[in-house]
Structures are given as structure tokens and as C-alpha cells.
Scaffold this motif. Structure first.
Motif, PDB file in Angstrom:
ATOM      1  N   GLU F 182       0.818  -1.224   0.000  1.00  0.00           N
ATOM      2  CA  GLU F 182       0.000   0.000   0.000  1.00  0.00           C
ATOM      3  C   GLU F 182       0.846   1.266   0.000  1.00  0.00           C
ATOM      4  N   THR F 183       2.004   1.233   0.667  1.00  0.00           N
ATOM      5  CA  THR F 183       2.838   2.430   0.680  1.00  0.00           C
ATOM      6  C   THR F 183       3.394   2.714  -0.708  1.00  0.00           C
ATOM      7  N   LEU F 185       2.067   1.762  -3.490  1.00  0.00           N
ATOM      8  CA  LEU F 185       0.896   2.168  -4.289  1.00  0.00           C
ATOM      9  C   LEU F 185       0.573   3.641  -4.071  1.00  0.00           C
ATOM     10  N   HIS F 186       0.486   4.039  -2.807  1.00  0.00           N
ATOM     11  CA  HIS F 186       0.139   5.426  -2.514  1.00  0.00           C
ATOM     12  C   HIS F 186       1.219   6.378  -3.007  1.00  0.00           C
ATOM     13  N   ALA F 187       2.474   5.964  -2.898  1.00  0.00           N
ATOM     14  CA  ALA F 187       3.564   6.814  -3.394  1.00  0.00           C
ATOM     15  C   ALA F 187       3.461   6.991  -4.901  1.00  0.00           C
ATOM     16  N   LEU F 189       0.696   6.905  -6.662  1.00  0.00           N
ATOM     17  CA  LEU F 189      -0.466   7.758  -6.929  1.00  0.00           C
ATOM     18  C   LEU F 189      -0.190   9.220  -6.573  1.00  0.00           C
ATOM     19  N   ALA F 190       0.592   9.431  -5.508  1.00  0.00           N
ATOM     20  CA  ALA F 190       0.864  10.786  -5.031  1.00  0.00           C
ATOM     21  C   ALA F 190       2.170  11.320  -5.591  1.00  0.00           C
ATOM     22  N   SER F 191       2.662  10.713  -6.634  1.00  0.00           N
ATOM     23  CA  SER F 191       3.993  11.058  -7.146  1.00  0.00           C
ATOM     24  C   SER F 191       4.103  12.528  -7.518  1.00  0.00           C
TER      25      SER F 191
END
Lengths: 223, 223, 223, 223, 223, 223, 223, 223
Positions: F182-183, F185-187, F189-191
Motif C-alpha cells: 500500500e505504501t 501504491l500510494h507513493a 499515486l501521489a507522485s
């Protein structure tokens, strides 16, 4: 004792509750080493919690033979037990059969301090009559430990009906959005009934310790 | 209509439920443009949900004057309402006063389809007698919509007592671990009572639509 | 029965749904004890859910021999089954092959009440034609139970096309952000199609109970 | 009273705790209507919680003039207060200045039942001496309500030092991973000190109700 | 430029995408300082995203007068725009009217690079015909940007029907378990349709950048 | 085929991607039944993903003998493979050795469509030189699939350096707050780098499908 | 001082760090009362953090006039500042302009202890050259505080390049799955670069305190 | 080495910390291949972390025989160890016996760099005297690594008492709301004591690397 542990022998004198051994996460060797020190000078019973039967079987014989082990609650008791109190001042009730292991952990912890508890199982709100027909009897207890998983609805129903101290123990019973006990936990915390107190998920041991504190509080309050 | 919207005029014919306008997240201009198209050829009432009073006030007068606006439920109804049904087949009950806004959204949605609903508020389990004394009456309804926040205990208690179709609407009532309705939602989903159905948090509109589907299912089943 | 359980024999009379045994979290001994009491006076079938084949194998022979066990749905049925209804009023559809176990749990629960359900598998939206070519047939059912994991898109597509009562059962099918069924659950709750009702993850049993309540609601509504 | 509310007048007789009004989520009109009914026949004080000063200002004058309002705790008290008890049996301590509002909610709730509480603020573990120098005095209380946010470390430190009943009230104090009180809540639940009991985040009212139950439990236990 | 910023002027040459200014979280002073440097030597348009109208109004006149500001998408464009391409190779579609702001952010970003996009709004799956009747036309686009909130079902339906590159942009549209876009995001990631690509919630800008990369990839692949 | 499955044979013609079998969550019997139907009329290779070696071993010999099984990627390929393309237009890079299994799933999926991919492993940012020395070569690919777990920092670094289409595949590599992918993944998406596209965790198959869509998009765009 | 606070005057002597006032969650009256006591006998500067300009404006003039207030970092300093150290041993770098407020909080905290810090802003990895061209200079610092939001990729890149002590401060910069700083936080914790240390989200103050501890550790280690 | 790995041999020269092998998620074959390359030219010890005993047993004999394997910390060391430093500058303390494995990982990592660490176990705050009686001794260390799970209260207590650099390592010790280390992690991040630095859950290796960076920082700072 192993240099990996420092036994808090003074805890019983300090707060009235002896240190217990949380076995989950410890090797059989670590558990045995702690037992050796903890039981040396202490005449009181030693409690081991969350002790899987496979780990219990891996303990050295000198520990195993001394121990009163109960698989359902995953607890073991070592040492001489106190004389049980005559009148039960604490009731332990469960919403379902699956919650009985956690309830039993509470009952056995209380027994280690000489407190006899009355245990009623499977009185969840899906069949409300099971609770209502025990209501008058339940009102007589100073403390009621309520053990429930899934929706945790029993906490609020009991909280709205009983005047005594109520300790909610959410359990990891259920699947899906029961969320390993989090839903019952949150329901207990967000209860619409006033004055419900809550422990960690599956923490029958903690609920018993809290009940013992409450009985002591009574004495302290000089009522 | 604005090119930003395509009105699903066929929805009522297709599934028996007309499109409604979820106003949250839309500008007053967008809402007004949709209203203009939706009410052109349609003799049925148009429902607007989650319409804050400040947004309602910003709508053009031709929409505002036509509308029957209710601040508590944040709904508006435009167009000619159907003749209300005589007998209430649906009950809408709430656990507390704070849940009434969501319940009202359901009641007004039902009214747009000519369904009269009986509404009882504030019968949460902290005072269980409030529910028990209405029990016999509640058993007569085909569908009971239960609106509750916080611990959501009312869902399970009703689920264990009533034989009809039960629709649980969790609400964002409460604070802390009420978690904006998630605890009530999870409690409804993890209920120990069998056959409870659940909608989104605060979704009184959806509960009413589901109740309408259920009444229709009855007819379809040719019972 | 074991003192750890209180059988809610009155449930069938009260809400039209008999108590079932959720086997997950219970020991074979506990399950057997409950079966003994539950089947004593009752001529109706007893349902056991979430019964792993290894636990089933550990039950005493008198339970095992009586039981109709199905590994895919992890259910067992004890006792005389009712005569199946002639016309199917309920359809159970799945998005994929992996969801069939949960669907089967629903179908077998319905069978325990004499309801025959039509079952269609693997009609997920990645191949939309599979749904569209069954559409006219699906419209004839009073209740459609939709079983889907992963993105749960099937719930909304069906919700926009069918007029009947729709029960969404999210499943734990999928990996990563399928999140053990939470994504399908949230998609069902947040559906853009109006009036979809939702159960706990993997809760085929609950969906069947809800469908039975809905059929009864129809009768009650005196349509 | 408004048909939106059913006052649970019997609650005080039933469980020893009167219904209070959680004002958050209610309109001034709803609050006023409940006050009107609740204070009609009751000589006891009525408690209003989570009452923002702007909402208080919007209440009708007949409520406002009667009320003893405290902005820090966002509470109001209506009606004749009981004579305060002489000896404080309950202590309320906070980790920091920001937690004082929640502590005050507890103190004022206790006062409504005639319980005088001793209040110590800002004794968090970052400056451990502040706690240690009050330790002997704290040991004399039957119940200690501990109010803390952020890391919630104070709960465990006090739990390891005091023998009385301990009620942890996590607060939404802090930022980032203080997570609006969830970290303090989880720390209280996962405490390494035995027998700590926990309430919802910011729930000073609930902690006071629980303390009252505990004092009563003492009496009931006939110690 | 303010010493608080280092303009990445080389980015356009390096990766074909110029730096844009994410205005959320920056003061008007910081935004103005960056604009001053970024527009000095650059003949290309400068894009400002997530620029609230109140912040735009607080920018110095020399920025405001130059800017082409669009409130719905919260974007501003400074500098000379390129000549728009003749044929639209990219389609931007939304599930609902509330998603148009995010779609517009994508369209305007594409325009800054001379790409003309075709925009279709409000074709969500609750009224599936809206999508199906545009299907043949949609198949002609190289890239389809799909903008949807709530259940995000449109992503999977389109993914099962169209052969081109599909970029899913989940939006924060919806309430309750729409969870500020997380449900649509998770549905896109867990889609049953193969090969769907996903951006951050509400990230119309990122989707446009990705589409530009894809068009360039085509050229690079020397097909 | 088993009535539990409906093979979407038209998918290849419709969207250019054939249905694949996600084996996780299916019994060996279900997998074998689908294989039987899927390979009957189809000359194209059939892909099985997330196929554990123990499940593969439980498949019937007629499936096993036909299959090209790879344990690291848990994939099997059945049927005649297409002639591999000469020039690699797609690169698949991983941050670490633990990510190679997911990368291999992508490479083998591409091979099933005749796409040869270049694979570079273990070029994570902790040793940035490993990436920088391959940079010029990487710039030549139309699509770069980046496979990374833990912090997912590689996604943003590559996104800031390469002009082509970038597909981020977060993996469940790592422990603690790597949070099962998840980390990463979130990184992704929030790139901070513009235009990065993201797939589900561990979804090498989906990344390959997306890359195929992108190559096709190029052709469609008539560049 | 108000009885609601106990000033930990001994903290500076005990751990080398004076108590600071976290203003968020405190009323202006509470802040002023603490200032009065804290500045009475202390010649050292007093730091106030997370002090919104509106709250600062509500402080009594005797506090406001004494204070050096900085709106960007929301900090105020009262009392005589120490002579700044000559050589900067600590660098504070940010990924973007939006992170400068948090960085400034660290710089001003360090200044209160006489530490001069070098500050570089906006060197995030989307434009990697901004970091690489400062690399040799950065290597000379004993401690580097890295302030970044969104994907937090800068933490790992710096961690793989610099030998000094690295303190990662995740910020709440960004939207959607930036998740108010949680993604950057998790990326820092799950970093592939070894030995990165992490503080709470937006905690520039804590990072500065940690840097001061590290410089002291050096002295203590008697190197 | 396998083409699946690129050994970062330059890391030790670049940042003073050699690459280590995180074995979790790698096959024995991958681990052995990396060992072969990593130990070829390097005289320094090679560290393998999170190496389960079953995986260790599956490694080829040439690796196993060379290795110093420790089951409690799941670490192996290959190659010639440096001469241990005389004076311990780093202390590693644990809250409980269950945390010793993680602490040992830190101690063994430090040993690979010639740093001797002093290790104290089981000094959690439930028995505060265990910490207080070691306080003076602990103050002499430049760096204190604190290893704790459950509530993580030890981090804050130590942070309020010791002036040196403090590295908090949360562990996955505990059950229920201990949440696999997340509660301890969040408590460390939200600590009321200033300047505590935090690593990933169970990351004893990372804490040791950070401690080595801090000792180096001291030298660099030219104190």
C-alpha cells in the motif's frame, strides 16, 4: 531468570496485581526462564496467557507438570491457588459460544485472586429473551464483564439495563466486517448507553484485572 | 440541459425509480440546468437530495418557488406529488433525535412515489422499553427502515425481534469512534441477527428506493 | 447442549428464520453439542455455515452421517429438507467463478426453507454481453442476489437495469486493493444505482435470509 | 416534547444515571424541545454536552437563563444541583493543558450527581516528576480518570503505579499521527499495565458515568 | 523567483512535460513569485492547478490579467497557447455532472499542449444506454480518460468494451463510503477488466500528462 | 466448461486482450474445467496467473503436460505462442530482487502477445547509479513498466527522467509500514512526477495488458 | 500560571531541551497564562508552535509585543535569542515550496538554541538535477533534515547518497492519496535506503529537537 | 550474481553503510546468488536479515557453513567481523522479553561495524522502577535505541528523561489493538517528549544503521 527478562516482583504489592506472562511472541525457552524466576519466592499463583497448546507442549516437564492448563482459554496457572470467595460479585457473560474462550480467561484470572465469578454464555441480542430472563439476577452483581464480538450490540443493551460497573470485552469472533474485533470494539466505545468501559480485543485477562481494581476501589472509597 | 448532464429519463420506466439529483458537489448553475430538463416533460415529482439551505437559496427563483424544501432532511421536491397511499406499509424508526434528518429523507422519497410511511423517532436501545412497547405495532409493517448512528445496536435488536424486511441506514451521528457512521455501518454488516440489509451512511434516499423495490418484488413474486 | 450455548429455539416462530450455527471460531466439540440440542425437537433442517472440511471431519459420526455437506460452500444441512418450491422467485448470480462458493451458501440456505433459486455464474462486467443476454430473464425474478468481489461493478450495472429487489453480496475474491472484499463492499454501498442493499462480505447466508424476509414482506404488505 | 424525541425518564431509576443531551448534531429547536420535557417533572439537574457556544446562544432565553454554561467543557447544567459530597473519591488528571476541556466535562458530570472530584492538570510523562510528586496523594483515590491525547503514555505509567480503578479518556489533542485521538485510544487499549479501562475519544461524560457506576458497584458488592 | 523555489525549466526538454504549479498549500505570494520566474523566458503556456477563486483573487494584477482562469476546474493558464490539433485523439468522459470539474482540468491541460480532447459528461452506468449509444464513437479514440467517483463502476464497464488505452481518474464525488474517492480508486485498481491504468484521486492534470506520454510513446515505438 | 463459468471468447476480438484465468480463489477442478473450454477452439495461448505450484501440481495431467509453468511468476501458458517481435518496445524494471516475480508475470503476459520486453532488475534508488547508468538506454523505450515495493521511490525518480509512458506496479515487498504494497501504491499515486499511471499491487499481468493497449493506442492515433 | 498548567522548568537542565508551547488546541487565555510563568525566571527564548495568526492576534499585548512571530511557520519566539553559531552543521532541505513552512519551523527552533541551519528549498526528485548539483555541499553537513510531502521519494534518494544523519519530516502537502502526509510518512518508514529516521507529520519542531540531541550525542560519545 | 540482482558495492564508500540482504520475499536461490557476488571481493562482513530458520536451512552448504546464524534475531553474518570497539556508546533497551529479537538484530548489525552495544531487556513502564534504577547509567550513552511494542509508552518516558539521541523501534509485539506494531509506531511519532526519532516496525537493522550515521555525524560536525 534469563537476562532477557526482569521480573516485576513488586507489582503485586504496588498495585495489587501480580505480573502475568503473555506467552504469544515468546519462545518456550523464554517462557520457561521467566517461570523459573517468577515462581521461586512467590507463594501466589502465576498466570500464563495466550499460551497455545503447541507451545505449552514444548515447555520443560517441570513447568508442564505443575501447570493447570486450559486449552479453550489458552491459559495456565502455576502455584497454589487461593481459597475461592463464597459469593460471586462478578458476572461474566458472552454473546455467543465462540466468545467463551475469552470469558474463561477472565474467570481463571479472577480465580487466581480468589474471586469466584458467575459465567453465562450465549445470551446475545439476536435472541433477546435469553438476556431479559436473566436480568434480575444480573442486577445483583457489582461488576458485569460482557464478552461479545461481531456487532457488539450486547454491550449497549446491557448498558441500558444494568446499574453496575460494566466492562466490555470485544472479541475477534466473526468474519468480514467484524474486522477481527474492531467493529465490536468501536461499538463498545461509541455506545449509546452511558458509562461502559472497554478493554482491548480478546483481553479477558485485562477485564478481570480491571474488575479486581474496581472491587478494591470500593473498599478504598470507604463506602 | 447543460451539456454537462444527460438526463436518464428512461430510468423510471426501466427500474421503477426516477433519477434524483444529488446536489452535493454540484454548483447551483448545474443543479438549475438539470432541473430545467428533468421537469420539462415529466409529470412526476423530481427529488433533490443533500441540498444545503445556502445552495437552495442560490438557485434561480423559478426553481425555488416551485420547490417544497425541507431543511432538516436537506431535500426539495418539484412537481405534482402523487396521491398518498392509505395504509402505511413501511415504518421508519430512528435511534435518536439526531437521526431524524436522514429518516425524513427516506419518508419524503417514499412520498414522491405515493407511499405513506409511519415514522417513530428516538427509540434507541439505551432505553429499550421505547422499542419494546412499539414491538407489536412494528411487526405489522412489511418493511422497517432503521436509522441509527453511534454503535448501531438498534439494527441487531430489531433484527432479532421483527420478521419483516429490515433496512439498516447507518448515520454519521456521534463523535470519536462513531467514526462518522462507520461503526454503525460495520455493526449493521456484522450483525448477529440474520437477514439485515444495509445502505450507505446517511442514505435515507437509498433506503426508500430499496423499500420501493421490495414492495414491487412482492407484486412480481405473484404471492 | 453444552452450558456454553443457549439454543434460540423460538427464533423461527419469532422472525421466521431458525438459528444457524456459524462454525468458524467454534471447536468440533462445541459444534456437536449445539447440534445435539438443536436437532432434538426440531423437524426442520439445521444449517451449519463456514464449516471447513477439516472441522467437519472432526465432528462425531452421528453428526457427520446425518449431514449433507458441501465443500465449495462450506455448509452442512441436517434434518429433513422441505419440499422445494416449484417456481424460482429468487436468482443468484455471480461475477466470477471464484464467487460461486458464496453463491452456493445462499442457494443452500434458501433450499432449507423450500425456496428454489436459479443460479447463474460468471456474468461479470468485463464481458458485459454475458449479463445483457440474460437481462430479460433476470427481470422476472422478485429478488436478485448479486455475488461479486474485486471492483464490485456488477452491483451497479444490475442496479441500473433491473427493477426488482437487489441484494449485493461482496466477496473476498481478488488480491491487492480488492482488500479482502472491502472494495466490492464499498462499491456496493456507494453505488450510483438507487436502492441496492448490501450484506457483510462473503455472507451468502445473510443474503438468503434477507431474501426470505423480502418474500414474506410481500405477503405482509397484502399487495 | 417534539415528536422527534422520547425522553427516557426512567433511566435514572433503572441504572442510576439520567439521560443527558448530546447537543452535537441537533438543531437548537430540537435541543430546546427536549429540555422542555426533560425538566418538567424532574428535580434533578439536566446535563447538556458538546454544546458549542454558538448553539447555546441560539437557544431560547428560558433555557439559556436557567443554564450554568461552561465554554471550555462545552457543557450546560439546568436545574437544582445536589449538595456536593465532602470527600473527593475521584481524581481527574490530564496530561496537558489542551486536555482540560474534556476533564472539566467529567468533573461537571460528577458534580451533577453530588460527587466532588479533585482535578490535576498537565502532569504528562514528558516531565515525569509532575506525576511522581503527586503519587502518594493519587493512591488515596478510589477512581482515577486519566485524560490524555497524543501518545497516551500517561495511561500506562499511571496504570503501573496506582492500585485503584483507572479510567483512560483519550483526547483528540495533537496533530499528524495523533490521529484525532486514535493513537491515545489504541495506546490505552494496548497498555502494558494491567486493568486499564477505556472510553471513547474526548468522552469525559462517559468516564464520569463509569466512575459513578464503579462507586455504586462498591456499595452493591457489600464489601 | 523567491529563494523558496527552484524552477525546473529543463523539464519540458527532458520529459516533454513542463512544470506546473500546484497552488493548494502555497500562499498567493509564493504563487506569484513562481509565476514571475516561470514565465520570464518561456513562450509556452504555464498551468496553475487547484487554484481556488479566492486565492486567484489574491494574486497580483499582473498575474491575474494575463491569466485565463476557469473556476469549475480551478485552473489558470498563462502565456500563449499552442494552435489546437485538428483531430481529437483523446476522449474525456465523466460518470456524472459532479465529475466535470476534474475532467475539465484534464481538457485544459491537454489544450496547453495543443491536444484537442472530446468531452462527454454524465454517462454513468446507472443509465447504461448513455454509454452504449456512444460506444462506436468512443472506440475511435487512442486514449480514453474516464472520470468517476462513488462506486467507480464506469471504469470496469468501459475497460471491458474499449480496446484503447484507458486512464481512470477517481473523483471525490459522493458521500459516506464513497470515502472521498477511495472507493472509486480501489475499484479502478481492483477492476475485473484488464489493463486499466489509474491516477490519484481528482488528478485530471496527471491523467492529461499520462495521455500525452502515451501519444508520444506511440511515436517512439515507431509503429 | 463447468456451469460455474462462462468463457468470454469474444474478448480478444472486442478489446484485443484475451480472457486469462486468475487461479487464486479457484479449485483445481474449476481451473481445469475453464482450461478445457478456453483452449478448445482457440489457437492463441491461454494465460493462467497467480497459480501456486501446489495448485498447479493438483491440475489434471492433460493440463499440466501442455503447460509452460514458471514458479517465480506463478504463471502458466497453454497453447502455441506467437512469434516474438524483434525489437523490444517495452522495458520492465524492478527496484529489487524480490520484485522480479511480478516483473516476470508482466514479461510472460507480453510474450503471449508476441511482445518482447527488456528486463532489468534491482535498480532501486538506494543505489541511484544503477538507474542513472541505464538512463539513455531506457529513454528509447515507448513504455517502461516499473515494479517496486517498500517506499516506491523509483516510480517518481523514473517519472522525472523519462519521457515515455510509465506504468507503476507497486509490489507487496517489504514489511511493517510497507503495508503489503500500500505504501508503494500510494507513493505512485501521489507522485511528484507528472503522468505516472498505476496498477493494482503485484499486478504484473495488468501492467502488461495496459502496455499492449498503449501500443495499440499509438496505431489508432494514426501518428 | 493557570492551575491548568504545570511548567516543566527543569526540562532544559534534564534533557537539554526547554518546554515549548504547542498552541493548537489551547485558548488564547491558556497560552498567555503559560507564557507568563514560563518567561518569568527564564532568560532563554520561549518557543510557541502551531500558532495561527488569528490566535496570535488574540493574545494580550504584553505577549504580542515581545514576540517575534512568523506566519509561514506559525511560530513565535519570546525572550532573548542566543548568539547564532558561526558554522552551519545542519541543513534543512524541502522537496517543494509548499513544505517551506515546516522547514522554517525547524530552522527557527534551531535558532532558539544558537544553531544556524542552511536552508534549501524545492529540490524534489521530479527535477533530480536540483539535488544532484547540491550533493557535494550537502555531504558536509552532520545532520540533514529532509522535509517532503506527497510521495516522500526525496527521503530515499537522499538516504542513498548522503552519509550523515538523516531526519525525514513528512508533510501534509498534496491531495488525494497523499493522505495528509501519511504516504510520505510511510515511504520514509519503509525506505529502501538504510538508517533514515522519521518524525511525526509536519513536525519541524521535533526534527530540530532531534538534531540538537544528535549534536549533543556526538559530544557525549567523546569521539 | 544472478541477473536478477545488481550488487551496490559502492554503498559502503558512498554512505558508510554496506548493502545488506533482506531475505524475506526472496527464494533461497536468489539469496545464495547474491551472497556469492557480495562476498567475492569484500573483506567486510555481509549481513542477512529476516532470514527464517527454514530458509536458512535451504541455503547451499557453502553459505550455511560460513554463516554465523542467530535464530532469535533471524540474522546471519558472513565474512570476517571487525574488532569490537572497547567502550559501548550505544545502548539497546527493550520494553519486554518479546522485543528481544528485534533488539538483537540491532546489536548484531552494530557488531558488523565494530560497535559494541549494551543491551538491557524488559524495562517497560508497567514496572517503572526497572527503568528508573538504570537511569543514571543510561544517561552516559550517546545513542539509546528503544525497542517496544504494544502501547509504546517507553519511548515517551525515556524521551522525557534522557538527553541523548533516541531512536524508537516499534515492534509487532502484542495483540488486538497493538495492531502489529502500528500503535507503538504512532505513539512514538505522536510522543509528548521532544526529539524522538522513529524507524519502521521491527526494524532493528535500520535503527543500528541510523545510530552509525549519528556517530559519524558527530565526527563530521567537528565538535
Amino acid at each position: 531468570m534469563s537476562p532477557e527478562s526482569v521480573w516485576d516482583a513488586a507489582r503485586r504489592a504496588r498495585i495489587g496485581l501480580a505480573e502475568a506472562i503473555l506467552c504469544e511472541g515468546k519462545t518456550p525457552g523464554q517462557i520457561a526462564a521467566i517461570c523459573a524466576v517468577a515462581t521461586k519466592d512467590d507463594r501466589h499463583p502465576l498466570l500464563l496467557t495466550r499460551l497455545e497448546s503447541t507451545v505449552f507442549a514444548a515447555l520443560p516437564p517441570e513447568v508442564r507438570c505443575e501447570a493447570d492448563y486450559d486449552a479453550l482459554s489458552r491459559t495456565a496457572l502455576l502455584g497454589r491457588m487461593p481459597v475461592p470467595g463464597e459469593a460471586a460479585r462478578i458476572a461474566v457473560v458472552t454473546a455467543g459460544t465462540s466468545d467463551v474462550g475469552v470469558a474463561r480467561e477472565a474467570v481463571r484470572t479472577l480465580a487466581a485472586y480468589g474471586e469466584t465469578a458467575t459465567e453465562w454464555a450465549d445470551i446475545g441480542v439476536a435472541g433477546l429473551w435469553r438476556l431479559l430472563e436473566r436480568l434480575e439476577e444480573l442486577k445483583r452483581f457489582a461488576v458485569v464483564i460482557v464478552v461479545a464480538g461481531m456487532d457488539g450490540a450486547l454491550f449497549s443493551v446491557i448498558g441500558g439495563l444494568l446499574p453496575g460497573a460494566i466492562i466490555a470485552v470485544p472479541t475477534s469472533t466473526g468474519y468480514g466486517m467484524s474486522a477481527k474485533g474492531e467493529t465490536a470494539l468501536h461499538a463498545a466505545l461509541a455506545s449509546c448507553a452511558p458509562g461502559i468501559l472497554v478493554t482491548n480485543i480478546d483481553n479477558g485477562y485485562g477485564a478481570a484485572c480491571a474488575a479486581l481494581r474496581i472491587l478494591r476501589a470500593a473498599r478504598q472509597a470507604d463506602l
